[in-house]
Design a protein around this motif. Structure first.
Motif, PDB file in Angstrom:
ATOM      1  N   ILE A   1       1.721   1.576   9.809  1.00 47.53           N
ATOM      2  CA  ILE A   1       3.057   1.462  10.401  1.00 47.53           C
ATOM      3  C   ILE A   1       3.703   0.137  10.006  1.00 47.53           C
ATOM      4  O   ILE A   1       4.885   0.091   9.618  1.00 47.53           O
ATOM      5  N   ILE A   2       2.941  -0.951  10.069  1.00 47.80           N
ATOM      6  CA  ILE A   2       3.480  -2.269   9.727  1.00 47.80           C
ATOM      7  C   ILE A   2       3.822  -2.354   8.245  1.00 47.80           C
ATOM      8  O   ILE A   2       4.902  -2.835   7.861  1.00 47.80           O
TER       9      ILE A   2
ATOM     10  N   SER B   1       4.488   0.083   6.195  1.00 44.96           N
ATOM     11  CA  SER B   1       5.627   0.970   5.934  1.00 44.96           C
ATOM     12  C   SER B   1       6.920   0.334   6.424  1.00 44.96           C
ATOM     13  O   SER B   1       7.966   0.480   5.785  1.00 44.96           O
ATOM     14  N   LEU B   2       6.840  -0.382   7.542  1.00 42.94           N
ATOM     15  CA  LEU B   2       8.017  -1.072   8.071  1.00 42.94           C
ATOM     16  C   LEU B   2       8.470  -2.184   7.121  1.00 42.94           C
ATOM     17  O   LEU B   2       9.672  -2.391   6.928  1.00 42.94           O
TER      18      LEU B   2
ATOM     19  N   THR C   1      10.284  -0.410   4.365  1.00 40.57           N
ATOM     20  CA  THR C   1      11.561   0.113   4.859  1.00 40.57           C
ATOM     21  C   THR C   1      12.592  -1.000   5.006  1.00 40.57           C
ATOM     22  O   THR C   1      13.759  -0.832   4.645  1.00 40.57           O
ATOM     23  N   THR C   2      12.163  -2.143   5.519  1.00 37.02           N
ATOM     24  CA  THR C   2      13.075  -3.277   5.706  1.00 37.02           C
ATOM     25  C   THR C   2      13.612  -3.782   4.377  1.00 37.02           C
ATOM     26  O   THR C   2      14.816  -4.009   4.222  1.00 37.02           O
TER      27      THR C   2
ATOM     28  N   SER D   1      13.877   6.770   7.077  1.00 32.43           N
ATOM     29  CA  SER D   1      14.048   5.708   8.071  1.00 32.43           C
ATOM     30  C   SER D   1      12.782   5.431   8.874  1.00 32.43           C
ATOM     31  O   SER D   1      12.708   4.427   9.582  1.00 32.43           O
ATOM     32  N   HIS D   2      11.798   6.315   8.768  1.00 25.94           N
ATOM     33  CA  HIS D   2      10.568   6.166   9.552  1.00 25.94           C
ATOM     34  C   HIS D   2       9.345   6.445   8.678  1.00 25.94           C
ATOM     35  O   HIS D   2       8.570   7.365   8.940  1.00 25.94           O
ATOM     36  N   TYR D   3       9.201   5.650   7.624  1.00 30.54           N
ATOM     37  CA  TYR D   3       8.103   5.890   6.684  1.00 30.54           C
ATOM     38  C   TYR D   3       6.730   5.778   7.335  1.00 30.54           C
ATOM     39  O   TYR D   3       5.775   6.438   6.923  1.00 30.54           O
ATOM     40  N   GLY D   4       6.609   4.907   8.333  1.00 29.06           N
ATOM     41  CA  GLY D   4       5.311   4.741   8.982  1.00 29.06           C
ATOM     42  C   GLY D   4       4.807   6.034   9.584  1.00 29.06           C
ATOM     43  O   GLY D   4       3.705   6.509   9.272  1.00 29.06           O
ATOM     44  N   TYR D   5       5.630   6.648  10.445  1.00 26.69           N
ATOM     45  CA  TYR D   5       5.244   7.908  11.078  1.00 26.69           C
ATOM     46  C   TYR D   5       5.211   9.049  10.061  1.00 26.69           C
ATOM     47  O   TYR D   5       4.351   9.931  10.129  1.00 26.69           O
TER      48      TYR D   5
END
Length: 239
Positions: free
Chosen positions: A82-83, A85-86, A89-90, A121-125
């Protein structure tokens, strides 16, 4: 002095509740509190840099050790993906990296546009969901090995997490230098994923790396096809 715990309503004396260990007086939220929370989320105390190094140098051995022997040295896998991927995304949103490569706005289906917009917008999930499909193919291709579905999913959280860091690094360089590098990052991340998964199962066999690559590609394709089918189904029902 007798106090009443704000958490469990127990009467106690001292600095901490003797029933639930709640402090008698909570510290005020300040910059130090925020930094501590970030460190806690990233598990800096357990070595996020060590985790990245271990997954880059010896992914198979490190993940096997996490699954069977020691879970204290690596960052927790779900938090890790999640981190990472965030981070990607950022960087992607800041430099608009994917605007020149991926566009779902031209698709006529509103449901499909919404689904793939959510993925971007939510690559982590989204990566975890895609990991479920990839894990199913890996379980099929490596069925002779004694790893259950969830252990394979943990493997993918670590491996895909590193792949997202590779994409993030190239996206950052491209955003700063304006040199098109993302196609190379894609090839490098595919290569890393195949190598890491193959090393996890049996690093001595070339077939391990080949099967890992095919399982990953098939997992990506089946997850995308499933998303498309869900989109078309939603449009069919509600239009």
């Amino acid at each position: 002095m007798i106090l009443t715990c704000t958490n469990c309503s127990n009467d106690f004396a001292g600095k901490y509740c003797n029933n639930c260990a709640q402090p008698a007086q909570l510290k005020r939220i300040d910059g130090h509190y925020i930094l501590h929370e970030i460190e806690h989320i990233l598990h800096f105390d357990k070595g996020i840099l060590y985790t990245i190094k271990a997954l880059l140098i010896r992914p198979g051995k490190s993940i096997k050790r996490f699954i069977s022997d020691d879970r204290s040295r690596l960052v927790k896998p779900v938090i890790f993906i999640i981190i990472t991927s965030l981070i990607y995304t950022t960087i992607n949103h800041f430099f608009h990296i994917e605007d020149g490569y991926i566009s779902v706005h031209e698709v006529k289906s509103k449901a499909i546009t919404s689904i793939f917009g959510w993925i971007q917008s939510h690559y982590g999930y989204a990566n975890i969901i895609m990991g479920v499909f990839i894990a199913a193919w890996l379980k099929l291709f490596f069925r002779k090995y004694d790893y259950n579905f969830f252990e394979i999913l943990i493997l993918l959280c670590f491996v895909i997490g590193v792949a997202m860091l590779i994409l993030a690094l190239f996206a950052l360089i491209q955003g700063v230098t304006k040199i098109g590098l993302m196609q190379y990052s894609g090839m490098l991340s595919f290569g890393y994923i195949s190598w890491a998964i193959g090393q996890f199962f049996d690093q001595r066999k070339i077939s391990s790396y080949v099967k890992a690559l095919f399982a990953y590609v098939l997992g990506m394709l089946t997850s995308m096809i499933t998303a498309l089918l869900i989109g078309y189904l939603i449009d069919t029902i509600f239009t």
